[in-house]
Design a protein around this motif. Structure first.
Motif, short mmCIF file in Angstrom:
data_model
loop_
_atom_site.label_atom_id
_atom_site.label_comp_id
_atom_site.label_asym_id
_atom_site.label_seq_id
_atom_site.Cartn_x
_atom_site.Cartn_y
_atom_site.Cartn_z
N ASN A 242 9.49 37.79 13.69
CA ASN A 242 9.88 36.56 12.99
C ASN A 242 9.98 35.43 14.02
O ASN A 242 10.79 35.50 14.95
N LYS A 243 9.16 34.39 13.84
CA LYS A 243 9.11 33.31 14.83
C LYS A 243 10.45 32.61 14.97
O LYS A 243 10.88 32.28 16.08
N GLN A 244 11.14 32.38 13.86
CA GLN A 244 12.42 31.68 13.92
C GLN A 244 13.45 32.51 14.68
O GLN A 244 14.19 31.98 15.52
N VAL A 245 13.50 33.81 14.39
CA VAL A 245 14.43 34.69 15.11
C VAL A 245 14.05 34.75 16.59
O VAL A 245 14.93 34.76 17.48
N PHE A 246 12.76 34.76 16.88
CA PHE A 246 12.29 34.78 18.27
C PHE A 246 12.81 33.56 19.04
O PHE A 246 13.29 33.68 20.18
N VAL A 247 12.71 32.38 18.43
CA VAL A 247 13.16 31.16 19.09
C VAL A 247 14.67 31.18 19.30
O VAL A 247 15.17 30.81 20.37
N ILE A 248 15.40 31.59 18.28
CA ILE A 248 16.87 31.66 18.39
C ILE A 248 17.27 32.61 19.51
O ILE A 248 18.14 32.31 20.34
N ASP A 249 16.63 33.77 19.57
CA ASP A 249 16.92 34.75 20.62
C ASP A 249 16.61 34.17 22.00
O ASP A 249 17.37 34.37 22.96
N LYS A 250 15.50 33.45 22.08
CA LYS A 250 15.11 32.86 23.36
C LYS A 250 16.13 31.84 23.84
O LYS A 250 16.53 31.83 25.02
N VAL A 251 16.59 30.98 22.94
CA VAL A 251 17.58 29.96 23.30
C VAL A 251 18.88 30.62 23.75
O VAL A 251 19.46 30.24 24.78
N LEU A 252 19.35 31.59 22.99
CA LEU A 252 20.61 32.25 23.34
C LEU A 252 20.53 32.95 24.69
O LEU A 252 21.48 32.92 25.48
N ASN A 253 19.40 33.58 24.97
CA ASN A 253 19.26 34.27 26.26
C ASN A 253 19.13 33.30 27.42
O ASN A 253 19.54 33.62 28.55
N GLN A 254 18.60 32.12 27.15
CA GLN A 254 18.59 31.08 28.20
C GLN A 254 20.02 30.67 28.53
O GLN A 254 20.35 30.45 29.70
N TRP A 255 20.85 30.58 27.50
CA TRP A 255 22.25 30.21 27.74
C TRP A 255 22.98 31.30 28.52
O TRP A 255 23.91 31.00 29.28
N ARG A 256 22.59 32.53 28.35
CA ARG A 256 23.24 33.62 29.11
C ARG A 256 23.04 33.44 30.61
O ARG A 256 23.89 33.88 31.40
N ARG A 257 21.95 32.80 30.98
CA ARG A 257 21.64 32.63 32.42
C ARG A 257 22.17 31.32 32.99
O ARG A 257 22.06 31.08 34.19
N ARG A 258 22.73 30.48 32.16
CA ARG A 258 23.25 29.20 32.63
C ARG A 258 24.52 29.38 33.44
O ARG A 258 25.34 30.26 33.17
N GLU A 259 24.68 28.50 34.42
CA GLU A 259 25.96 28.46 35.14
C GLU A 259 26.96 27.69 34.28
O GLU A 259 26.64 26.67 33.70
N THR A 260 28.17 28.19 34.22
CA THR A 260 29.22 27.52 33.46
C THR A 260 30.45 27.34 34.33
O THR A 260 30.55 27.92 35.42
N GLY A 261 31.38 26.55 33.83
CA GLY A 261 32.64 26.37 34.55
C GLY A 261 32.88 24.95 35.01
O GLY A 261 33.98 24.63 35.48
N GLN A 262 31.88 24.07 34.87
CA GLN A 262 32.04 22.70 35.34
C GLN A 262 32.39 21.73 34.21
O GLN A 262 32.90 20.63 34.47
N ALA A 263 32.09 22.09 32.99
CA ALA A 263 32.29 21.17 31.87
C ALA A 263 33.76 21.12 31.45
O ALA A 263 34.53 22.06 31.69
N SER A 264 34.13 20.01 30.81
CA SER A 264 35.52 19.85 30.35
C SER A 264 35.76 20.51 29.00
O SER A 264 36.90 20.72 28.60
N ARG A 265 34.66 20.86 28.29
CA ARG A 265 34.78 21.53 27.00
C ARG A 265 33.83 22.72 26.95
O ARG A 265 32.81 22.74 27.64
N ARG A 266 34.18 23.68 26.10
CA ARG A 266 33.37 24.89 25.98
C ARG A 266 33.16 25.22 24.51
O ARG A 266 34.07 25.07 23.69
N LEU A 267 31.96 25.68 24.18
CA LEU A 267 31.64 26.14 22.83
C LEU A 267 31.21 27.59 22.92
O LEU A 267 30.20 27.91 23.53
N HIS A 268 32.03 28.48 22.35
CA HIS A 268 31.82 29.93 22.45
C HIS A 268 31.19 30.45 21.17
O HIS A 268 31.65 30.12 20.06
#
Length: 480
Positions: A242-268
């Motif tokens: 499913n192309k839509q599920v593929f894109v959603i999975d890709k975006v979420l996995n990109q976020w898994r690799r992001r560095e965090t801890g510098q922003a003043s707000r967080r969305l979990h």
């Protein structure tokens, strides 16, 4: 020409569903003339597009341009600020029209039956949406003193609410956000927004576009959890097929690799997390959300694992869907929140025999017909089905006593109803756009109902009119 060769049609609801139905009928093959009056309880048209879509969604709000083209043709009359059931009744409609289509949508928040949902600080997402979209019938202020907030749901509304809560108020200034909403969000105490979905990342109901927009928020870290990405075979197949599920999975996995801890707000984003209780403090306010970890059941659903977790929050927003509201004198299905119908033909049920029959002359389209599912564009096919039955039912239309176009105007005027029309909407639209120009904003919405009505009817007090003229002059000087 006999009256049977002309259809005087009332449509109650001037959102996309009602406007699409009018447009489709006017363009349909038929052997009779059509005269359509569109009624809405609000002074301005467009319904969900104006009052249900987040202000930072200009692409979706572009639907208004298509709706505007329909109305601006001039072959559909609008009567805004007219409340069905009080200003106008079923008997009134039968007296002046051959038929009516109800397109009133679904605006109430669906219930969520878990303990603690009634606590202070627990809200329906739809009420919050109405606040930040400047709906005239909602309070001007919204409590935003919670630092940690939970949003229950994994659809587009849940993401809209989460995005507005996490976003910095100044980043909303280029949009049409009302002044009172900007001021409220500017003082928000929110630092962490937690979104809960009982299924996994491959079973979400939101779109890739909505998800991507979350990741573009300034000074907001996107937090996802590795434990939610241990996919079973069914989830892997969904990503691959499913192309839509593929894109959603890709975006979420990109976020898994992001560095965090510098922003003043967080969305979990919490997946496989089924809320089971809202925990309160000793004064009846939300203090935590309790949820159960779930896991795939191998058949596309999930089952509870028995593992209970608790997260401190001071506010909860339930975004688990909308629900229709009953209309006076019209059948209503309390279980599904819709007008009972067969393909848009409203049905009456005999209380003694349980048998159903068609309520001739009465039709439904949009969410009040089928429930709050599907995107705005889906209402077109919905309206086509309803309109086809309306045309074929010619022999069973009502026989109105006074079907002239002037008669309904005379009725409203005799009752002292301050109704607004298309010219009035243009006046309000121009007013809002002009108010935003000096500040580089798309528009500044007028929120109070009385002000909307007075501007639409060109009945502004002199002091307000003078202030508007000054603002317009400032805008013109700024552009020189």
């Amino acid at each position: 020409m006999t009256e049977r060769n002309k259809l005087r049609l009332a449509i109650v609801g001037a959102g996309p569903a009602g406007i699409y139905a009018a447009d489709i009928l006017l363009k349909a093959e038929r052997n009779f003339d059509v005269s359509i009056d569109l009624f809405d309880r609000l002074p301005a048209p467009y319904g969900l597009v104006r009052y249900g879509v987040a202000p930072d969604h200009p692409r979706i709000k572009g639907i208004i341009n298509a709706l505007r083209e329909v109305l601006d043709r001039g072959d559909i009359r609008i009567f805004g600020n007219v409340e069905f059931g009080s200003d106008l009744t079923v008997d009134d409609l039968k007296r002046h029209y051959h038929a009516v289509i109800f397109a009133t949508g679904a605006v109430r928040d669906a219930e969520l039956g878990i303990p603690g949902i009634e606590l202070g600080g627990s809200y329906g997402a739809g009420d919050f949406v109405s606040w930040y979209d400047g709906h005239p019938d909602y309070p001007r202020e919204w409590p935003l003193d919670a630092k940690q907030v939970a949003v229950i749901g994994n659809g587009n509304v849940a993401l809209d609410v989460s995005r507005i809560l996490a976003k910095h108020a100044e980043d909303l200034l280029p949009t049409e956000i009302p002044d009172n909403v900007y001021e409220g969000l500017q003082d928000s105490a929110v630092t962490d927004v937690h979104v809960f979905g009982r299924r996994g990342p491959t079973s979400v109901k939101f779109t890739p576009l909505e998800l991507r927009e979350l990741g573009e928020l300034r000074d907001v870290d996107m937090i996802v959890y590795d434990e939610d990405f241990d996919y079973d075979e069914q989830a892997k197949a969904a990503v691959a097929g499913n192309k839509q599920v593929f894109v959603i999975d890709k975006v979420l996995n990109q976020w898994r690799r992001r560095e965090t801890g510098q922003a003043s707000r967080r969305l979990h984003l919490h997946f496989f997390a089924k809320p089971i209780e809202i925990v309160g403090d000793d004064v009846g306010q939300v203090s935590a959300i309790r949820y159960e970890r779930t896991e795939p059941d191998g058949e596309g659903g999930v089952v509870g694992t028995g593992e209970i977790r608790e997260l401190p929050v001071q506010a909860v927003y339930r975004a688990v869907g909308y629900f229709g509201s009953p209309l006076p004198g019209i059948p209503f299905d309390k279980r599904y929140g819709i007008i009972p119908n067969h393909e848009g033909q409203v049905q009456l049920r005999d209380k003694e025999t349980g048998e159903t029959r068609q309520a001739y002359g009465v039709y439904a389209t949009g969410w009040i017909k089928r429930g709050p599912v599907g995107l705005i564009g889906h209402t077109k096919s919905d309206a086509m089905e309803t309109v086809a039955h309306l045309i074929n039912d010619l022999g069973n239309w009502w026989t109105p006593e006074s079907p002239s176009e002037e008669s309904i105007v005379e009725l409203l005027e005799s009752r002292g109803i301050l109704w607004t029309d298309l010219e009035g909407w243009h006046r309000l639209d121009e007013h809002e756009i002009a108010a935003g120009q000096p500040f580089g904003r798309a528009r500044i919405k007028v929120v109070p109902r009385d002000d909307m009505v007075h501007i639409s009817r060109d009945e502004l007090p002199d002091e307000v009119r003078g202030a508007d003229a000054g603002a317009q002059a400032d805008s013109e000087r700024a552009g020189e």
